[in-house]
Design an enzyme around this catalytic site. Structure first.
Site, PDB file in Angstrom:
ATOM      1  N   ASP A 189     -11.087   2.966   4.043  1.00 21.76           N
ATOM      2  CA  ASP A 189     -11.526   1.583   3.854  1.00 21.76           C
ATOM      3  C   ASP A 189     -13.040   1.494   3.701  1.00 21.76           C
ATOM      4  O   ASP A 189     -13.570   0.466   3.298  1.00 21.76           O
ATOM      5  CB  ASP A 189     -11.094   0.726   5.060  1.00 21.76           C
ATOM      6  N   LYS A 246       0.847  -1.205   0.000  1.00 25.16           N
ATOM      7  CA  LYS A 246       0.000   0.000   0.000  1.00 25.16           C
ATOM      8  C   LYS A 246       0.881   1.253   0.000  1.00 25.16           C
ATOM      9  O   LYS A 246       0.633   2.206  -0.733  1.00 25.16           O
ATOM     10  CB  LYS A 246      -0.946  -0.017   1.212  1.00 25.16           C
ATOM     11  N   GLN A 271      -4.696  -1.501   9.444  1.00 25.99           N
ATOM     12  CA  GLN A 271      -4.600  -2.810   8.789  1.00 25.99           C
ATOM     13  C   GLN A 271      -5.279  -3.879   9.653  1.00 25.99           C
ATOM     14  O   GLN A 271      -4.956  -4.035  10.832  1.00 25.99           O
ATOM     15  CB  GLN A 271      -3.116  -3.160   8.552  1.00 25.99           C
TER      16      GLN A 271
END
Ligand code: NDP
Length: 293
Positions: free
Chosen positions: A120, A53, A97
């Site tokens: 997200d 990422k 994460q």
């Protein structure tokens, strides 16, 4: 033979577009989009995802800041970091994460993220916005699936779509997006009866299960489009290998189009994270502008 939906190529296209838009953003707002990535613990898979990422962010011109916390950190410590990032005017996107190490409450952490910075798309407010068709930040994996799907099927209206899996990060938002695109949507899961028969009627089949090669050719309607979200590490012929939830070798013989694993949904997920970070940055910077009188 099915047409291969190339996730790497699709992802590169998204990345190239985002890179161009990031340049325009910097020219307009005189700030660089910034993504804060929070990694708790030392799970090897999570470390790889975070590394990828951050690498992608660099490629599109997004600044990234990595925050590493020990697996033994407390809920309060993690919450405090989220609050700091929420109020930092330079941070546009916050990504924690997942999964978090045992003992930490994931739901609470997700809900602590400022919904405007929730790249997200997991915050309850963003989930609600998605189900009412008003989402700005859409979970990256289903967003990537939709972009790939639309490339091979520009008009999804009236198609029968079956989503296997009902997780908050893939199955449920995927179903919401398909519904928004006017598909007739069925969601099946571990308690569903006659799953094979339901799947075999689908024009579009999305597999997000986490069971290696579970979807066989007799689950698939000839000419269907298949999106395989699953990523499963297996041992075959003494070698470690990544496979999807779909038996690719058999299903590609009868499907119209199919995503491979690896090289399908995975690369698109990261590309969509970059897209979401820019989307968040635009909304945040626009909100800072004085109202036109
Ligand atoms: P979850 O484990 O959260 O959800 C799996 C879903 O599959 C559940 O709804 C479960 O049903 C259902 N399921 C499990 N077994 C069966 C079965 N035998 N028959 C029918 N349904 C079943 O997984 P995720 O949604 O997080 O991920 C799914 C897969 O996608 C995984 O392989 C994951 O690694 C991969 N993934 C890939 C990403 C990418 O970027 N390519 C991103 C995210 C995930 P129930 O709810 O009843 O338990």
């Amino acid at each position: 033979m099915a047409r291969l939906i190339d996730g790497k190529q699709n992802a590169q296209q998204v990345i190239d577009e985002v890179a161009v838009d990031v340049k325009k953003f910097i020219e307009s707002y005189k700030v660089t989009p910034c993504l804060a990535v929070v990694l708790v613990g030392e799970d090897p898979a999570s470390q790889v995802y975070v590394r990828n990422k951050i690498k992608r962010a660099g490629e599109v011109g997004i600044r990234s800041i990595e925050h590493k916390l020990s697996a033994h950190c407390s809920q309060q410590e993690l919450n405090a970091l989220i609050q700091t990032l929420n109020t930092d005017p330079e941070v546009h996107g916050i990504l924690v994460q997942l999964p978090l190490p045992k003992g930490l409450n994931e739901e609470e952490i997700i809900a602590a993220i400022d919904p405007a910075k929730d790249v997200d798309g997991f915050h309850p407010m963003n989930v609600g916005a998605l189900s009412s068709g008003q989402a700005n930040l859409i979970p990256c994996t289903p967003l990537g699936c939709m972009l790939m799907l639309k490339q091979v099927m520009p008009d999804l209206s009236g198609k029968k779509a079956v989503v296997i899996g009902r997780s908050n990060i893939v199955g449920k938002p995927m179903a919401a997006l398909l519904l928004q695109a006017n598909c007739t949507v069925t969601v099946v899961h571990s308690r569903t009866q006659n799953i094979k028969q339901i799947c075999s009627q689908a024009d579009i089949l999305i597999a997000a299960i986490g069971r290696p090669e579970m979807v066989d050719a007799d689950w698939v309607k000839p000419g269907a489009t298949i999106i395989d979200v699953g990523i499963n590490a297996i041992e075959r012929d003494g070698k470690r290998k990544l496979v999807g939830d779909v038996n690719f070798a058999e299903v590609e013989k009868i499907a119209q189009a199919i995503t491979p694993v690896p090289g399908g949904v995975g690369p698109m997920t990261i590309a969509c994270l970059m897209k979401n970070t820019l989307t968040a940055a635009i909304a945040i910077e626009q909100a800072k502008l004085p109202l036109a009188s």
